[in-house]
Write a protein that holds these residues in place. Structure first.
Motif, short mmCIF file in Angstrom:
data_model
loop_
_atom_site.label_atom_id
_atom_site.label_comp_id
_atom_site.label_asym_id
_atom_site.label_seq_id
_atom_site.Cartn_x
_atom_site.Cartn_y
_atom_site.Cartn_z
N PHE A 1 0.85 -1.18 0.00
CA PHE A 1 0.00 0.00 0.00
C PHE A 1 0.90 1.24 0.00
CE2 PHE A 1 -2.34 -3.48 1.77
CZ PHE A 1 -3.64 -3.33 1.29
N ILE B 1 1.32 3.43 2.20
CA ILE B 1 1.98 3.61 3.48
C ILE B 1 3.22 2.72 3.61
CG2 ILE B 1 0.71 1.85 4.77
CD1 ILE B 1 0.43 3.87 7.04
N ASP B 2 3.30 1.64 2.81
CA ASP B 2 4.41 0.69 2.90
C ASP B 2 5.63 1.10 2.09
OD1 ASP B 2 2.86 -1.11 4.46
OD2 ASP B 2 1.90 -1.84 2.63
N GLU C 1 -6.19 3.04 6.09
CA GLU C 1 -4.87 3.61 5.83
C GLU C 1 -4.95 5.14 5.85
OE1 GLU C 1 -1.46 3.60 2.28
OE2 GLU C 1 -3.52 3.01 1.85
N ASN D 1 -1.37 9.43 2.77
CA ASN D 1 0.08 9.44 2.66
C ASN D 1 0.49 9.61 1.21
OD1 ASN D 1 0.71 6.57 1.41
ND2 ASN D 1 -0.85 6.26 3.00
N GLY E 1 -5.55 1.43 0.92
CA GLY E 1 -6.07 0.88 2.17
C GLY E 1 -7.37 1.57 2.55
#
Length: 738
Positions: free
Chosen positions: A223, A225-226, A359, A362, A409
């Protein structure tokens, strides 16, 4: 493509300025040549390709829509693979770059735009992808016919092979890719050239799962964020509590003293913190929150209080001189109401809602050395709009912005807005560093783009015989299009497609009906929310319809069946959900409620079974039955999964979710004071697809819509009391019972 009923003539590498807005090009090449590589390859056949057929038999489709759990990465390739007669095990998907001229959706709602919203990906791309698959298959067949010196009529295809039964020869698509060349003009495809539903080998199968599920369950899914990229710094933002608020008297000394913090940057949208870790930026953000003073002089929302404003909304609801805009009209409801022998009236409310996506927002942004280009890593529902925002900041063009699309997410409409992309690009441009912006949940909520607060005034008229002869609906709310889609807002003269959705009554046979809207301007950052306007408008419509049924002394289901007797699809979903729920059977201590809804061509009906704790006011939903007609179901199991997931979302919004606003700012800050549905409150959910001959329509949102009105209607059956406000919190329930 002119329309779905006419022959389609598409030339290689040629953009047709038509309703489709699509360039169909076929890429045949070496093994492993995927879309991103195709963009960088010098071969003209690779540029903007939709399909890559590798010599390893792999078939890669560029998917032009985001994946946020709705199954796009499976459904769209499946459609193409069906007409291509591909081996599904060899089909791969890759996100297409944001380029509407090539990958735009021909659905009338998007009209060639490229975005993931309103559940129109399958509906819009269904026909073009089938045509593309059929064209690709014919190119392969023609190449083999030439090589083997046999008529094309003697060749068939199946599971990635071209087959010549007479000579008992077969050759894989990958082998064909080694020698095939593209013709100057791709084959013409008519409707008659496409498969009939009874010929489908992939579409409609229940044993084909979603391709994204495995990675999401084993932890390898990536995602936004990862994502991590080399040499990046971290950023977070203490978000301005409302549009137009400016940070003043910022004492940065204590925040800058935190190890790892490199910069504090005041900006029009808040105060940014730059550092070498998420932990450091979060600590600094928390320190700043105690120090910053917000100047709200220029903020429209500064005086808005969601509770205190209710009287003003209510006054507008009944003011004959209020400025209204017509949203829907059939016949003459004013004249009909004058002649009514009985008039029924009621008012309904819905509160602001937060998207509550798992999520937090971001984005990673890196500015090119030229200062006029950028790379972005994020999960977006509208990546092209993000490139427009980024290019505006850098004073360049959208084609200079490269987006690496990630899994989302949770979207629900929140990731349509490009605000996070814009913020990350601003920070990267200021710092001249690669910036990973990650909002805390508190700032995600502070910067919410909520569903608007709405007030509904409903009136209906009955004649001497108890027939419904007039219907009027006035909505008072902020205009969502004005904030979320300014170009459409201007083009329509101030109408609100998003917020007014669901005010029309396309499936109910009402001769004289009108819906109108009063626009409030309160400065809230309202935006599209799962189900958009139908989420609040259908609540009012379907609850009030039960009130009309009560006045007519008729069963609520029977009334809906009367109103839809001319509409086979609508009537069928109502009959099916009544059968599923055993509608006429009484339950001791429990109530049943029913509601119907439509959304962009999909139809749904729901029945719920509820009980009530009269001391606490808490509603318990025990059973939920949902029937849906989504047209042709590409993946039936995913249709039912989407229906169930949407129902859970709708249940949470119906019972507990509420943002309150004081002095223009969101009061809630995290899930401790903005609770969402817990597992302990989950009912048993029973779902069923009602088949029809309609083309495929969307499934991401239609399941949300009948839930809230069905619950309110069930409570009336149980208690004789009406719940006319969302959410149906224990406090509101106790007040209604009193």
């Amino acid at each position: 493509m002119t329309n779905s009923q006419h022959t389609t003539d598409m030339k290689r590498r040629t953009f047709l300025a038509s309703a489709s807005g699509l360039t169909f090009s076929l890429a045949l090449g070496s093994a492993g040549m995927l879309g991103t590589a195709a963009q960088a390859n010098d071969s003209a056949f690779k540029v903007n390709a939709w399909i890559t057929i590798g010599t390893d038999d792999s078939i890669t489709l560029m998917v032009p829509a985001a994946e946020m759990g709705q199954g796009t990465l499976t459904a769209l390739p499946l459609i193409l693979a069906e007409e291509l007669d591909a081996d599904w095990a060899k089909v791969k998907a890759e996100f297409a770059p944001p380029n509407p001229k090539v990958y735009g959706n021909p659905h009338p709602l998007l009209n060639g735009g490229q975005a993931s919203l309103a559940s129109v990906a399958v509906a819009g791309y269904f026909k073009p992808l089938r045509i593309l698959g059929a064209q690709a298959r014919l190119v392969l067949v023609q190449a083999v016919a030439t090589k083997w010196n046999v008529p094309t009529t003697e060749l068939t295809t199946d599971k990635g092979y071209v087959i010549h039964a007479k000579s008992n020869q077969r050759i894989s698509y990958g082998e064909v890719a080694q020698f095939a060349t593209l013709p100057a003009e791709l084959p013409k495809i008519s409707d008659g050239d496409l498969k009939k539903p009874e010929q489908f080998k992939l579409i409609g199968r229940t044993d084909i799962g979603r391709t994204d599920v495995k990675s999401k369950t084993n932890g390898t899914a990536q995602f936004g964020i990862d994502v991590n990229v080399p040499d990046m710094v971290y950023a977070t933002i203490l978000e301005a509590p409302m549009e137009g608020a400016k940070a003043e008297n910022i004492n940065t000394d204590e925040a800058m003293a935190i190890p790892g913090i490199s910069r504090i940057i005041p900006l029009p949208f808040g105060v940014a913190v730059i550092g070498d870790s998420v932990h450091a930026t979060r600590l600094a953000r928390n320190v700043l929150k105690q120090k910053v003073i917000w100047n709200t002089t220029g903020a429209i929302a500064a005086t808005f209080d969601s509770e205190k404003s209710k009287k003003e909304y209510a006054d507008k609801g009944i003011d004959p001189n209020a400025k209204t805009m017509e949203a829907f009209k059939r016949g003459d409801s004013n004249a009909a109401m004058v002649n009514a022998k009985q008039t029924i009236e009621a008012t309904y409310w819905t509160e602001h809602c937060y998207h509550a996506q798992l999520e937090p927002m971001n984005c990673i942004a890196r500015i090119g050395a030229d200062g006029l280009s950028a790379e972005i890593w994020t999960g977006s529902q509208f990546a092209f709009l993000g490139t427009v925002a980024a290019s505006g900041i850098l004073k360049t063009t959208a084609d200079k912005i490269k987006v690496h699309q990630q899994l989302l997410g949770g979207g629900y409409g929140r990731r349509i807005a490009p605000d996070t992309i814009a913020q990350a690009v601003v920070l990267a441009n200021i710092t001249k560093q690669t910036v990973k912006l990650l909002l805390s949940r508190e700032d995600d909520m502070a910067a919410a783009r909520p569903r608007p607060m709405t007030h509904h005034v409903m009136r209906a008229g009955l004649d001497d015989a108890g027939n419904l002869i007039g219907w009027r609906h006035r909505l008072v709310a902020e205009n969502v299009d004005a904030i979320a889609s300014p170009p459409r807002f201007q083009a329509t003269g101030g109408k609100d497609y998003i917020g007014w959705n669901g005010l029309d009554l396309p499936h109910y046979n009402m001769t004289d009906a009108t819906a109108e809207a009063v626009r409030e301007i309160r400065g809230m950052r309202v935006h599209a929310f799962r189900g958009i306007g139908a989420g609040h408008n259908k609540f009012a419509v379907e609850c009030f319809l039960d009130e009309v049924a009560q006045a007519k002394k008729i069963d609520p289901l029977a009334m809906r069946l009367q109103l839809t007797q001319h509409d086979a699809r609508a009537n069928s979903v109502l009959r099916e959900v009544a059968k599923m729920s055993d509608w006429k059977r009484k339950r001791n201590g429990r109530g049943l409620g029913i509601a119907f809804s439509d959304y962009h061509g999909s139809l749904s009906a729901g029945v719920v079974e509820v009980s009530l704790n009269r001391q606490t006011g808490k509603i318990k939903v025990h059973q939920m039955w949902l029937a849906v007609d989504p047209g042709l179901a590409i993946q039936p199991t995913n249709v039912l999964a989407q229906l169930e997931g949407a129902a859970v979302f709708g249940l949470s919004v119906a019972l507990i979710e509420e943002l309150t606003i004081k002095n223009g700012a969101v009061v809630q800050s995290n899930f401790h004071d903005y609770p969402v549905l817990r597992m302990s409150d989950m009912p048993e959910i029973h779902t069923k697809i009602v088949k029809s001959d309609a083309p495929p329509t969307g499934m991401g949102e239609v399941g949300v819509l009948p839930v809230a009105p069905a619950i309110a209607n069930a409570i009336f059956q149980l208690t004789g009391k009406r719940l006319r406000a969302l959410p149906m919190s224990p406090e509101r329930v106790k007040k209604a019972l009193a």
